[in-house]
Design an enzyme around this catalytic site. Structure first.
Site, PDB file in Angstrom:
ATOM      1  N   GLU A  91       0.842  -1.212   0.000  1.00  0.00           N
ATOM      2  CA  GLU A  91       0.000   0.000   0.000  1.00  0.00           C
ATOM      3  C   GLU A  91       0.874   1.258   0.000  1.00  0.00           C
ATOM      4  OE1 GLU A  91      -3.507   0.013   2.463  1.00  0.00           O
ATOM      5  OE2 GLU A  91      -2.922   1.962   3.275  1.00  0.00           O
ATOM      6  N   ARG A  93     -15.764   3.732   4.096  1.00  0.00           N
ATOM      7  CA  ARG A  93     -16.632   4.824   4.516  1.00  0.00           C
ATOM      8  C   ARG A  93     -15.873   6.143   4.604  1.00  0.00           C
ATOM      9  NH1 ARG A  93     -18.645   5.368  10.589  1.00  0.00           N
ATOM     10  NH2 ARG A  93     -16.468   5.988  10.732  1.00  0.00           N
ATOM     11  N   GLY A  94     -14.670   6.118   5.239  1.00  0.00           N
ATOM     12  CA  GLY A  94     -13.982   7.375   5.563  1.00  0.00           C
ATOM     13  C   GLY A  94     -14.491   7.868   6.906  1.00  0.00           C
ATOM     14  N   LYS A 107     -22.418  -6.017   4.438  1.00  0.00           N
ATOM     15  CA  LYS A 107     -21.570  -5.293   3.472  1.00  0.00           C
ATOM     16  C   LYS A 107     -20.999  -6.275   2.444  1.00  0.00           C
ATOM     17  CE  LYS A 107     -17.475  -3.476   5.138  1.00  0.00           C
ATOM     18  NZ  LYS A 107     -16.567  -2.471   5.734  1.00  0.00           N
ATOM     19  N   PRO A 139       2.481  11.007  -2.130  1.00  0.00           N
ATOM     20  CA  PRO A 139       3.429  11.850  -1.395  1.00  0.00           C
ATOM     21  C   PRO A 139       2.971  13.298  -1.339  1.00  0.00           C
ATOM     22  CG  PRO A 139       4.561  10.442  -2.947  1.00  0.00           C
ATOM     23  CD  PRO A 139       3.106  10.325  -3.259  1.00  0.00           C
ATOM     24  N   PHE A 165       0.758   5.754  -0.318  1.00  0.00           N
ATOM     25  CA  PHE A 165      -0.103   6.940  -0.297  1.00  0.00           C
ATOM     26  C   PHE A 165       0.511   8.019  -1.178  1.00  0.00           C
ATOM     27  CE2 PHE A 165       2.406   7.153   3.721  1.00  0.00           C
ATOM     28  CZ  PHE A 165       3.180   8.271   3.451  1.00  0.00           C
ATOM     29  N   THR A 197      -3.947   4.860  -1.491  1.00  0.00           N
ATOM     30  CA  THR A 197      -4.929   5.357  -0.519  1.00  0.00           C
ATOM     31  C   THR A 197      -5.647   6.609  -1.037  1.00  0.00           C
ATOM     32  OG1 THR A 197      -3.395   6.800   0.618  1.00  0.00           O
ATOM     33  CG2 THR A 197      -3.521   4.530   1.395  1.00  0.00           C
ATOM     34  N   TRP A 198      -6.702   6.955  -0.342  1.00  0.00           N
ATOM     35  CA  TRP A 198      -7.588   8.067  -0.721  1.00  0.00           C
ATOM     36  C   TRP A 198      -7.803   8.916   0.520  1.00  0.00           C
ATOM     37  CZ3 TRP A 198      -9.852   9.605  -5.202  1.00  0.00           C
ATOM     38  CH2 TRP A 198     -10.995  10.394  -5.147  1.00  0.00           C
TER      39      TRP A 198
HETATM   40  C1  LIG Z   1      -7.509  -1.849   4.771  1.00  0.00           C
HETATM   41  C2  LIG Z   1      -7.952  -0.430   5.114  1.00  0.00           C
HETATM   42  C3  LIG Z   1      -7.704   0.590   4.220  1.00  0.00           C
HETATM   43  C4  LIG Z   1      -8.139   1.897   4.516  1.00  0.00           C
HETATM   44  N1  LIG Z   1      -7.881   2.891   3.611  1.00  0.00           N
HETATM   45  C5  LIG Z   1      -8.334   4.144   3.846  1.00  0.00           C
HETATM   46  C6  LIG Z   1      -8.110   5.203   2.923  1.00  0.00           C
HETATM   47  O1  LIG Z   1      -7.479   5.013   1.882  1.00  0.00           O
HETATM   48  N2  LIG Z   1      -8.592   6.437   3.223  1.00  0.00           N
HETATM   49  C7  LIG Z   1      -9.286   6.680   4.376  1.00  0.00           C
HETATM   50  O2  LIG Z   1      -9.710   7.820   4.589  1.00  0.00           O
HETATM   51  N3  LIG Z   1      -9.510   5.704   5.280  1.00  0.00           N
HETATM   52  C8  LIG Z   1      -9.053   4.447   5.039  1.00  0.00           C
HETATM   53  N4  LIG Z   1      -9.280   3.458   5.965  1.00  0.00           N
HETATM   54  C9  LIG Z   1      -9.945   3.811   7.224  1.00  0.00           C
HETATM   55  C10 LIG Z   1     -11.481   3.763   7.110  1.00  0.00           C
HETATM   56  O3  LIG Z   1     -11.986   4.715   6.210  1.00  0.00           O
HETATM   57  C11 LIG Z   1     -12.000   4.085   8.478  1.00  0.00           C
HETATM   58  O4  LIG Z   1     -11.599   3.095   9.384  1.00  0.00           O
HETATM   59  C12 LIG Z   1     -13.491   4.337   8.568  1.00  0.00           C
HETATM   60  O5  LIG Z   1     -13.716   4.979   9.816  1.00  0.00           O
HETATM   61  C13 LIG Z   1     -14.350   3.083   8.506  1.00  0.00           C
HETATM   62  O6  LIG Z   1     -14.409   2.623   7.228  1.00  0.00           O
HETATM   63  P1  LIG Z   1     -15.128   1.250   6.853  1.00  0.00           P
HETATM   64  O7  LIG Z   1     -15.101   1.188   5.392  1.00  0.00           O
HETATM   65  O8  LIG Z   1     -14.558   0.140   7.626  1.00  0.00           O
HETATM   66  O9  LIG Z   1     -16.595   1.588   7.389  1.00  0.00           O
HETATM   67  P2  LIG Z   1     -17.950   0.779   7.558  1.00  0.00           P
HETATM   68  O10 LIG Z   1     -17.902  -0.558   6.942  1.00  0.00           O
HETATM   69  O11 LIG Z   1     -19.018   1.704   7.127  1.00  0.00           O
HETATM   70  O12 LIG Z   1     -17.976   0.569   9.125  1.00  0.00           O
HETATM   71  C14 LIG Z   1     -17.790   1.638  10.029  1.00  0.00           C
HETATM   72  C15 LIG Z   1     -18.393   1.273  11.385  1.00  0.00           C
HETATM   73  O13 LIG Z   1     -19.813   1.334  11.294  1.00  0.00           O
HETATM   74  C16 LIG Z   1     -20.394   0.090  11.658  1.00  0.00           C
HETATM   75  N5  LIG Z   1     -21.560  -0.095  10.784  1.00  0.00           N
HETATM   76  C17 LIG Z   1     -21.555  -0.458   9.489  1.00  0.00           C
HETATM   77  N6  LIG Z   1     -22.807  -0.481   9.014  1.00  0.00           N
HETATM   78  C18 LIG Z   1     -23.627  -0.092  10.025  1.00  0.00           C
HETATM   79  C19 LIG Z   1     -25.021   0.105  10.169  1.00  0.00           C
HETATM   80  N7  LIG Z   1     -25.865  -0.138   9.159  1.00  0.00           N
HETATM   81  N8  LIG Z   1     -25.486   0.534  11.377  1.00  0.00           N
HETATM   82  C20 LIG Z   1     -24.660   0.754  12.418  1.00  0.00           C
HETATM   83  N9  LIG Z   1     -23.338   0.567  12.343  1.00  0.00           N
HETATM   84  C21 LIG Z   1     -22.830   0.151  11.167  1.00  0.00           C
HETATM   85  C22 LIG Z   1     -19.299  -0.941  11.433  1.00  0.00           C
HETATM   86  O14 LIG Z   1     -19.486  -2.087  12.246  1.00  0.00           O
HETATM   87  C23 LIG Z   1     -18.099  -0.147  11.885  1.00  0.00           C
HETATM   88  O15 LIG Z   1     -18.054  -0.125  13.280  1.00  0.00           O
HETATM   89  C24 LIG Z   1      -8.814   2.161   5.722  1.00  0.00           C
HETATM   90  C25 LIG Z   1      -9.042   1.118   6.644  1.00  0.00           C
HETATM   91  C26 LIG Z   1      -8.609  -0.166   6.357  1.00  0.00           C
HETATM   92  C27 LIG Z   1      -8.829  -1.250   7.359  1.00  0.00           C
END
Ligand SMILES: Cc1cc2nc3c(=O)[nH]c(=O)nc-3n(C[C@H](O)[C@H](O)[C@H](O)COP(=O)(O)OP(=O)(O)OC[C@H]3O[C@@H](n4cnc5c(N)ncnc54)[C@H](O)[C@@H]3O)c2cc1C
Ligand SMILES: NC(=O)c1ccc[n+]([C@@H]2O[C@H](COP(=O)([O-])OP(=O)(O)OC[C@H]3O[C@@H](n4cnc5c(N)ncnc54)[C@H](O)[C@@H]3O)[C@@H](O)[C@H]2O)c1
Length: 666
Positions: free
Chosen positions: A22, A112-113, A189, A26, A24, A54-55
């Site tokens: 992975e 999600r972000g 999901k 620069p 990001f 990454t984004w």
């Molecule tokens: C491998 C990896 C790569 C990443 N890359 C980036 C990146 O490039 N840029 C960045 O900004 N961030 C990145 N992240 C961080 C990520 O965006 C954050 O951790 C974010 O806060 C959660 O994203 P998610 O896609 O896991 O969210 P989700 O899958 O939406 O989950 C978020 C939380 O909400 C809960 N949830 C989901 N659905 C529901 C529902 N219907 N009701 C209630 N609760 C629910 C889940 O259990 C979890 O606790 C990365 C994380 C990982 C693990």
């Protein structure tokens, strides 16, 4: 047209292993140029199955992420583009997906972000940027993005999602991390059309394997044979290890933390211990076949844009795939795009041959060394060939050579890993790793709830000064610009920092002068054993416009001989007393047996400018946690437009009080 990662995984034998890397975007143009060389070398030497880009949350790195994804594609690397969906316009999302398709990218990691923001927290500019005029409220969780991509693009993209082996850390709510709580959402999901899962990094392999088992055995069956790729974060330095595990709420088993703690003052040993730890973790996961889902075992590395540790780990774990047979490899011509490679037959020493496109980065001093080395090495080669009287055989694959360089061997290796000691995030602005910890963009690294707990609701500049004073005294664990408490070295200058903050010169970084300490000194030490380290005093702070005008006069008269300064404001105005925009100030350096002088912290115009923009964006990030109509939001909004960010470096490191007494009059 590039492949889907899922097809590439399917094509592997069931007992094969693979890995992904992975990166990001620069922060600086030089960082991107140097990442180009690094990516090229890692592609050839390590041969990852795919790479991730990454984004920045809220689309903050949209252009740069697409630029980097395009670079990866041009190097023939199968690319997974990360995309977040909250707090940004649907049109940014649509553009990204459309551009990804145009570039031939077939893979997206749908995230999600940050938590979606409510309307009352968004100002007009934000509403335009975030497209709240257009309705983007359909994006609340990552599942919404998965569904959207499937709806718009059918099966064109392979879609991956994130999962958390120790449970998702949501500090906004007072609930513990809990895999069981996340499971129904991850199930839903995944069932929405997900092709692969990538996990948060971890150090507790048992927790990971138990998570994997839970998923494989889930009665829904959605995880039974989906690739689940564990995330791994090599230990780059003690500071980064501490910071990333804390920020991501990743648990460190006692055995691992003891091993890292025991060598924490020796950066080389930290890296070496980290390589051993990761190697053991990977071997254990490789050995656990019953939860692999009958699929090849994959591993995902968060590289932080550095190469040495990853190169060692993938080599020691035998993760590097065999080279294709010679007739599958096209010999690159000197005029080809992308550097070609020369290898001495069987010798493992490879020499990158420069071409026209990469020559533009030769202006960079580090790369100038590479070019000099190349030409001298080349003439050595020619001499050797002449003596032997037989022409050397070219091996365009040269995997061993590239690998050796990535691991830091020889002079080319030293140049490839010159930024391997990023003490703090802010090493050299030419490093691809400069200024980032996760590549997810500018952030408070705190949820709104946590931020409110720490900083409350200031309504006057006095309130803000009080927060900074408490932070300088060690009574407040973090400020928006310093996500961790101050380092022990700062307590040598507590009085000075308190005085500055109390008068409204709000400090965000500093260091005292050190006229030599042993490299294993408990407070100042860093780097390998038996070395000596030095520091110039510097301080960086926000100051109101009128006061800056006065201070600047003083710096330009009294401090002329001894200080360099850089200053800038949100409007983009910039001031310095340096005469050339390419001059730089090494503020931390070390002399170690058998090594050239190492300068891990450099302050220069390009890094200052990059940081200045980010520092003012952090004011905006802080402002965003308060409703727009609140007094705090108004105060923070006004302040960011009235302040200058100033860095002052004091060159006379022998005079430890010079900066504080003579220059700042404290
Ligand atoms: C491998 C990896 C790569 C990443 N890359 C980036 C990146 O490039 N840029 C960045 O900004 N961030 C990145 N992240 C961080 C990520 O965006 C954050 O951790 C974010 O806060 C959660 O994203 P998610 O896609 O896991 O969210 P989700 O899958 O939406 O989950 C978020 C939380 O909400 C809960 N949830 C989901 N659905 C529901 C529902 N219907 N009701 C209630 N609760 C629910 C889940 O259990 C979890 O606790 C990365 C994380 C990982 C693990
Ligand atoms: N001038 C530049 O070119 C430039 C570029 C990038 C970053 N930075 C600075 O570096 C900081 C983060 O970088 P890092 O991760 O390497 O830093 P860090 O967290 O390692 O801190 C660097 C030093 O500043 C001290 N410090 C931290 N918070 C402070 C505060 N509020 N007041 C006074 N001293 C404080 C720390 O104790 C440490 O000694 C940023 O906040 C920024 O100020 C400067």
């Amino acid at each position: 047209m590039q492949e889907k990662v899922t097809d590439k995984i399917k094509a592997l034998p069931k007992d094969a292993t693979y890995f992904s890397l992975e990166f990001f975007p620069p922060k600086t143009p030089a960082g991107l140029q140097n990442l180009h060389a690094r990516l090229d070398r890692m592609a050839k030497g390590l041969r990852p199955l795919f790479v991730n880009v990454t984004w920045g949350a809220g689309g903050s790195t949209a252009t740069k992420s697409l630029e980097l994804a395009s670079l990866c594609q041009s190097l023939g690397l199968t690319t997974v583009l990360h995309l977040t969906c909250t707090n940004m316009s649907k049109s940014v999302l649509d553009d990204a997906l459309e551009n990804a398709k145009l570039m031939g990218i077939r893979n997206v990691l749908a995230l999600r972000g940050d938590e979606p923001r409510q309307h009352e927290y968004l100002d007009v500019t934000e509403q335009v940027r975030n497209g709240t005029g257009e309705d983007n409220s359909e994006f609340v969780y990552a599942i919404d993005l998965v569904k959207y991509i499937r709806k718009q693009y059918g099966e064109y993209f392979a879609i991956g999602v994130a999962a958390y082996p120790e449970g998702y850390a949501e500090t906004a709510y007072p609930i513990a991390q809990d895999v069981a709580r996340d499971l129904p959402y991850l199930r839903e999901k995944t069932a929405a059309g997900v092709d692969f899962i990538m996990t948060q990094f971890f150090y507790d392999v048992d927790a990971y394997l138990s998570f994997e088992k839970t998923l494989r055995n889930d009665e829904s069956g959605v995880f039974r044979d989906i690739p689940i790729i564990p995330g791994l974060m090599p230990v780059q330095s003690y500071q980064i290890f501490r910071r990333t595990t804390k920020l991501c709420s990743v648990k460190v088993p006692a055995g691992i933390s003891d091993r890292v703690e025991s060598v924490k003052v020796d950066d080389e040993m930290v890296k070496e211990k980290g390589i051993q730890i990761l190697t053991e973790m990977i071997d254990k996961i490789k050995g656990s076949t019953e939860t692999s889902g009958g699929l090849p075992r994959g591993f995902h590395f968060y590289t932080l844009n550095l190469e040495k540790a990853v190169a060692f780990i993938v080599e020691r774990c035998n993760l590097i795939p065999e080279l294709p047979t010679s007739d599958e490899v096209a010999v690159e011509d000197e005029d080809d795009e992308g550097p070609a490679l020369l290898t001495v037959n069987g010798g493992g020493a490879s020499i990158p041959r420069r071409n026209r496109r990469t020559s533009s980065i030769i202006s960079d001093p580090h790369n100038r060394v590479i070019v000099d080395t190349v030409s001298s090495a080349r003439s050595e080669l020619q001499a050797e060939a002449g003596e032997a009287g037989v022409p050397k055989i070219l091996d365009p694959g040269s995997q061993e050579g590239n690998l050796a360089i990535s691991e830091g061997e020889g002079s080319l290796g030293r140049e490839a890993t010159w930024d391997d000691f990023p003490n703090g995030r802010w090493g050299d602005a030419r490093s691809p790793a400069f200024g980032e910890i996760d590549g997810y963009g500018v952030s408070l690294h705190r949820t709104p709830t946590e931020a409110l707990r720490l900083w409350g609701k200031p309504t006057s500049t006095r309130d803000i000064s009080d927060l900074f004073v408490k932070n300088a005294k060690g009574e407040l664990e973090a400020m928006p610009w310093s996500e961790d408490s101050l380092n022990p070295e700062s307590f040598l200058i507590t009085q000075e920092l308190v005085k500055m903050n109390d008068k409204g010169w709000w400090t965000v970084a500093s260091q005292p002068a050190v006229n030599s300490a042993k490299s294993d000194h408990p407070t100042f030490g860093w780097g390998p054993k038996n070395g000596f380290v030095f520091q110039k005093a510097f301080v960086e702070f926000f100051i109101l416009n009128d006061e800056w005008v006065e201070l600047r006069k003083k710096l330009e008269t009294d401090g002329k001989e001894d200080v360099s300064f850089y200053a800038g404001n949100k409007a983009g105005e910039f001031a310095t007393n340096m005469t050339s925009d390419s001059s730089l100030n090494a503020v931390t350096w070390g002399a170690f047996p058998g090594k050239e002088i190492v300068t891990p912290t450099i302050i220069e115009e390009v890094s200052f400018r990059a940081w200045r923009d980010e520092a003012f964006d952090i004011w905006s990030e802080w402002q965003r946690i308060y409703p727009l109509s609140s007094a705090t939001s108004k105060l923070l909004g006004e302040l960011k437009n009235k302040l200058w960010l100033v860095t002052i470096i004091h060159h006379d490191f022998v005079n430890a009080d010079g900066l504080w007494k003579d220059i700042l009059g404290l």
